[in-house]
Motif scaffolding. Structure first.
Motif, PDB file in Angstrom:
ATOM      1  N   LYS A   9      25.709  44.444  15.340  1.00 49.81           N
ATOM      2  CA  LYS A   9      25.967  43.056  15.685  1.00 49.81           C
ATOM      3  C   LYS A   9      25.111  42.654  16.883  1.00 49.81           C
ATOM      4  O   LYS A   9      24.809  43.476  17.753  1.00 49.81           O
ATOM      5  CB  LYS A   9      27.445  42.861  16.018  1.00 49.81           C
ATOM      6  CG  LYS A   9      28.347  43.021  14.792  1.00 49.81           C
ATOM      7  CD  LYS A   9      29.812  42.859  15.133  1.00 49.81           C
ATOM      8  CE  LYS A   9      30.666  42.993  13.871  1.00 49.81           C
ATOM      9  NZ  LYS A   9      32.111  42.949  14.181  1.00 49.81           N
ATOM     10  N   SER A  10      24.740  41.389  16.927  1.00 50.48           N
ATOM     11  CA  SER A  10      23.933  40.873  18.030  1.00 50.48           C
ATOM     12  C   SER A  10      24.807  40.686  19.270  1.00 50.48           C
ATOM     13  O   SER A  10      26.038  40.662  19.178  1.00 50.48           O
ATOM     14  CB  SER A  10      23.314  39.530  17.643  1.00 50.48           C
ATOM     15  OG  SER A  10      24.334  38.546  17.501  1.00 50.48           O
ATOM     16  N   ASN A  11      24.152  40.525  20.426  1.00 52.90           N
ATOM     17  CA  ASN A  11      24.908  40.262  21.650  1.00 52.90           C
ATOM     18  C   ASN A  11      25.743  38.994  21.527  1.00 52.90           C
ATOM     19  O   ASN A  11      26.863  38.932  22.031  1.00 52.90           O
ATOM     20  CB  ASN A  11      23.950  40.150  22.845  1.00 52.90           C
ATOM     21  CG  ASN A  11      23.519  41.516  23.362  1.00 52.90           C
ATOM     22  OD1 ASN A  11      23.761  42.537  22.714  1.00 52.90           O
ATOM     23  ND2 ASN A  11      22.878  41.535  24.513  1.00 52.90           N
ATOM     24  N   LYS A  12      25.204  37.983  20.866  1.00 52.64           N
ATOM     25  CA  LYS A  12      25.953  36.735  20.693  1.00 52.64           C
ATOM     26  C   LYS A  12      27.211  36.959  19.860  1.00 52.64           C
ATOM     27  O   LYS A  12      28.293  36.435  20.173  1.00 52.64           O
ATOM     28  CB  LYS A  12      25.081  35.666  20.038  1.00 52.64           C
ATOM     29  CG  LYS A  12      25.790  34.306  19.928  1.00 52.64           C
ATOM     30  CD  LYS A  12      24.912  33.267  19.290  1.00 52.64           C
ATOM     31  CE  LYS A  12      25.596  31.900  19.328  1.00 52.64           C
ATOM     32  NZ  LYS A  12      26.959  31.900  18.769  1.00 52.64           N
ATOM     33  N   GLN A  13      27.079  37.734  18.777  1.00 45.14           N
ATOM     34  CA  GLN A  13      28.254  38.033  17.956  1.00 45.14           C
ATOM     35  C   GLN A  13      29.311  38.780  18.775  1.00 45.14           C
ATOM     36  O   GLN A  13      30.504  38.514  18.639  1.00 45.14           O
ATOM     37  CB  GLN A  13      27.840  38.862  16.737  1.00 45.14           C
ATOM     38  CG  GLN A  13      27.094  38.082  15.683  1.00 45.14           C
ATOM     39  CD  GLN A  13      26.602  38.970  14.554  1.00 45.14           C
ATOM     40  OE1 GLN A  13      25.887  39.954  14.784  1.00 45.14           O
ATOM     41  NE2 GLN A  13      26.990  38.652  13.334  1.00 45.14           N
ATOM     42  N   ILE A  14      28.852  39.711  19.600  1.00 47.88           N
ATOM     43  CA  ILE A  14      29.789  40.478  20.437  1.00 47.88           C
ATOM     44  C   ILE A  14      30.489  39.551  21.432  1.00 47.88           C
ATOM     45  O   ILE A  14      31.704  39.642  21.630  1.00 47.88           O
ATOM     46  CB  ILE A  14      29.052  41.618  21.168  1.00 47.88           C
ATOM     47  CG1 ILE A  14      28.463  42.613  20.151  1.00 47.88           C
ATOM     48  CG2 ILE A  14      30.008  42.353  22.110  1.00 47.88           C
ATOM     49  CD1 ILE A  14      27.555  43.659  20.758  1.00 47.88           C
ATOM     50  N   CYS A  15      29.721  38.650  22.034  1.00 43.56           N
ATOM     51  CA  CYS A  15      30.316  37.672  22.967  1.00 43.56           C
ATOM     52  C   CYS A  15      31.394  36.853  22.276  1.00 43.56           C
ATOM     53  O   CYS A  15      32.490  36.665  22.814  1.00 43.56           O
ATOM     54  CB  CYS A  15      29.242  36.722  23.497  1.00 43.56           C
ATOM     55  SG  CYS A  15      28.065  37.467  24.619  1.00 43.56           S
ATOM     56  N   ASP A  16      31.071  36.344  21.097  1.00 44.76           N
ATOM     57  CA  ASP A  16      31.992  35.476  20.367  1.00 44.76           C
ATOM     58  C   ASP A  16      33.260  36.213  19.938  1.00 44.76           C
ATOM     59  O   ASP A  16      34.366  35.666  19.996  1.00 44.76           O
ATOM     60  CB  ASP A  16      31.302  34.885  19.129  1.00 44.76           C
ATOM     61  CG  ASP A  16      30.195  33.909  19.491  1.00 44.76           C
ATOM     62  OD1 ASP A  16      30.164  33.454  20.651  1.00 44.76           O
ATOM     63  OD2 ASP A  16      29.359  33.620  18.612  1.00 44.76           O
TER      64      ASP A  16
END
Length: 202
Positions: A162-169
């Protein structure tokens, strides 16, 4: 009820195909099947004591994951055992399934006979992971014991690519927090970057 199953999968053909094969080739009976976690939970609340032994849950449902459903079932109905059934076979998904309370994890490319074997192992109190996933999972087990809960969550997400953005979300944390945890993980595990981490545990 002995040898009884529920299936939760948002693909109608998968549910019908699994049910037909199991009931024609094994002692298992699929009492009910559902497309969503809400339908499954509503049924469990309603039926009282006539609970299934095992519920097969797809990892990815429409607009939700099966992990949350498994967590809820494991907490409220601990006598029901969950087996996660998925087209994803990466170690991060297996780890998340274990953390959710699942007793088995099997890919949708597995032979039907292996699914039956998985159900039997879980029915008898064991846990089951397909053999080709087991070696990587053993490596992971030696690492997760030294990780904090949040590090473990991010470790799972990284292994799921998963991308950093996905992890943030998903974890409701800032990009800087993800970066800090990721750097800490690399140091603990002894890798230089995400690609090296994924390669080590695949």
């Amino acid at each position: 009820m002995k040898n009884t199953l529920y299936i939760v999968d948002d693909h109608n053909m998968v549910r019908n195909g699994l049910k037909a094969w199991l009931e024609n080739h094994s002692e298992w009976r699929v009492e009910k099947d559902f497309a969503t976690s809400a339908e499954c939970l509503k049924c469990l609340e309603y039926i009282g004591k006539s609970l299934p032994e095992i519920i097969i849950v797809d990892v990815q449902l429409i607009n939700e994951t099966g992990f949350d459903l498994v967590k809820k079932i494991s907490r409220k109905w601990p006598n029901i055992k969950c087996v996660m059934y998925s087209m994803y076979d990466t170690t991060g998904f297996v780890l998340q399934a274990k953390d959710s309370g699942a007793k088995g994890y099997i890919s949708k490319v597995a032979k039907e006979e292996e699914l039956v074997h998985c159900l039997e192992v879980v029915q008898n109190g064991g846990t089951y992971i397909e053999q080709y996933m087991a070696e990587a999972q053993n490596k992971i087990d030696s690492i997760v014991s030294i990780l904090s809960k949040q590090e473990r969550n991010i470790f799972e997400a990284l292994l799921q690519e998963k991308s950093n953005k996905q992890i943030c979300d998903e974890l409701f944390i800032s990009p800087r927090t993800v970066e800090n945890y990721t750097s800490r993980l690399y140091a603990k595990i002894g890798v230089k970057n995400r690609e090296e981490l994924i390669e080590r545990f695949k």
